[in-house]
Design an enzyme around this catalytic site. Sequence first.
Site, short mmCIF file in Angstrom:
data_model
loop_
_atom_site.label_atom_id
_atom_site.label_comp_id
_atom_site.label_asym_id
_atom_site.label_seq_id
_atom_site.Cartn_x
_atom_site.Cartn_y
_atom_site.Cartn_z
N GLU A 47 0.86 -1.20 0.00
CA GLU A 47 0.00 0.00 0.00
C GLU A 47 0.89 1.25 0.00
OE1 GLU A 47 -1.61 0.76 3.93
OE2 GLU A 47 -3.39 1.75 3.11
N ASN A 110 -6.92 6.18 -1.90
CA ASN A 110 -5.82 5.26 -1.60
C ASN A 110 -6.02 4.08 -2.56
OD1 ASN A 110 -4.03 3.44 -0.47
ND2 ASN A 110 -4.56 3.94 1.64
N LYS A 127 -9.33 2.04 -2.09
CA LYS A 127 -9.57 1.50 -0.74
C LYS A 127 -10.91 1.95 -0.17
CE LYS A 127 -7.12 1.26 3.74
NZ LYS A 127 -5.85 1.66 4.41
N GLU A 146 -6.09 8.67 7.79
CA GLU A 146 -6.62 8.25 6.48
C GLU A 146 -8.01 8.81 6.23
OE1 GLU A 146 -5.88 4.42 4.66
OE2 GLU A 146 -4.89 3.81 6.50
N CYS A 172 -4.87 -2.96 2.79
CA CYS A 172 -4.60 -2.89 4.22
C CYS A 172 -5.82 -3.17 5.10
CB CYS A 172 -3.95 -1.57 4.59
SG CYS A 172 -3.23 -1.66 6.25
N ASN A 197 0.21 -1.13 5.44
CA ASN A 197 1.08 -0.38 6.35
C ASN A 197 0.41 -0.47 7.72
OD1 ASN A 197 3.18 1.75 4.93
ND2 ASN A 197 1.43 1.33 3.60
N1 CDT Z 1 -3.05 1.36 6.50
C1 CDT Z 1 -3.99 0.78 7.24
O1 CDT Z 1 -5.12 0.58 6.83
N2 CDT Z 1 -3.59 0.43 8.50
C2 CDT Z 1 -4.51 -0.09 9.44
C3 CDT Z 1 -4.13 0.35 10.80
C4 CDT Z 1 -5.25 0.14 11.72
S1 CDT Z 1 -5.10 1.03 13.18
C5 CDT Z 1 -5.80 2.54 12.84
C6 CDT Z 1 -4.63 -1.60 9.42
O2 CDT Z 1 -5.76 -2.08 9.47
O3 CDT Z 1 -3.63 -2.31 9.40
#
Ligand code: CDT
Length: 327
Positions: A47, A110, A127, A146, A172, A197
């Site tokens: 991502e 995204n 996304k 985000e 993600c 990420n």
């Molecule tokens: N990038 C991304 O979607 N990261 C989220 C972090 C969650 S905590 C706010 C994930 O689900 O891995």
Amino acid sequence: MSRILTIGAAQLGPIALDETRSQVVERLIAHLRTAKDRGCDLVVFPELALTTFFPRWFMQDQADIDRFFETEMPSAQTRPLFDEARRLGLAFCLGYAELAHEDGRTRHFNTAILVDKQGAIVGKYRKIHLPGHDAHEPWRAFQHLEKRYFEPGNLGFPVFEALGGRIGMCICNDRRWPETYRVMGLQGVEMVLLGYNTPVHNPPAPEHDRLGWFHNSLVMQSAAYQNATWVVGVAKAGNEEGVPMIAGTQIVAPTGEQVALAVTEEDELIVADCDLDLGLSYKRSVFDFARHREPETYRLIVETKGPVPPRGAIPMPSDKNSKENRR
Ligand code: CDT
């Protein structure tokens, strides 16, 4: 006819804030060359693979935000990636921040794209499940904005006929939601490509921190099995600008088994030969959707956003806001 796709899951270590697009593209190209040597057909990048994970910072000036976005794909900086992939005869999947002009306005998504071996963009996904928050929350060790910098994707969960198979993408946080995979599963998806990420530390729920790796594998392995599909999960990992991110890049078979797993938190390519027909026996038996699903009884899934307690139930802490959820 063999339906084996050799997949390279191209984990990235941290990308520094001051790393240029061209420097990052060089790292991606190094992955392509290793992938070619190892016989890959398709290379999957994480991502937001062109920059550091910028939603960790609160920014107000739109110009500061927009410098993390791509206004065209390919651009002068990303064209070398497309050129090298085409020269090597490799397909790839790339996550990036997309600035689009649609419906008479500027929009921020995204995004992930699927590029075929001839260098044509044959699939795009934006996304849908955006985690985090939209306002500055200074109490956090770092932000996860985000919801401020992107709008939810408007393309649904499409499945593309590409590379001799049916291929879908998600990004993600999408990987944590069973609906993501089931919508693609109902289109007969055979391989889901996804980059992530994921910070080790989740400020609103630090009690989850020790389980980040487990939850990562848990959701992808169960989704692969339940939808009889390959899942390719690719991390941007390691300590990025002071924020540790999980690794755990993996290729999961329709059996639910991990067939390849990264062992570092750096740039690392893992490879697997993926037989797209491996899910067939599941699709024809335990997960023969047409025979066994009972969608009439699943109505609540699309009729409500949040939980709806049973009528007359004793209120529970988890019922918060549930009244507004009832349609
Ligand atoms: N990038 C991304 O979607 N990261 C989220 C972090 C969650 S905590 C706010 C994930 O689900 O891995």
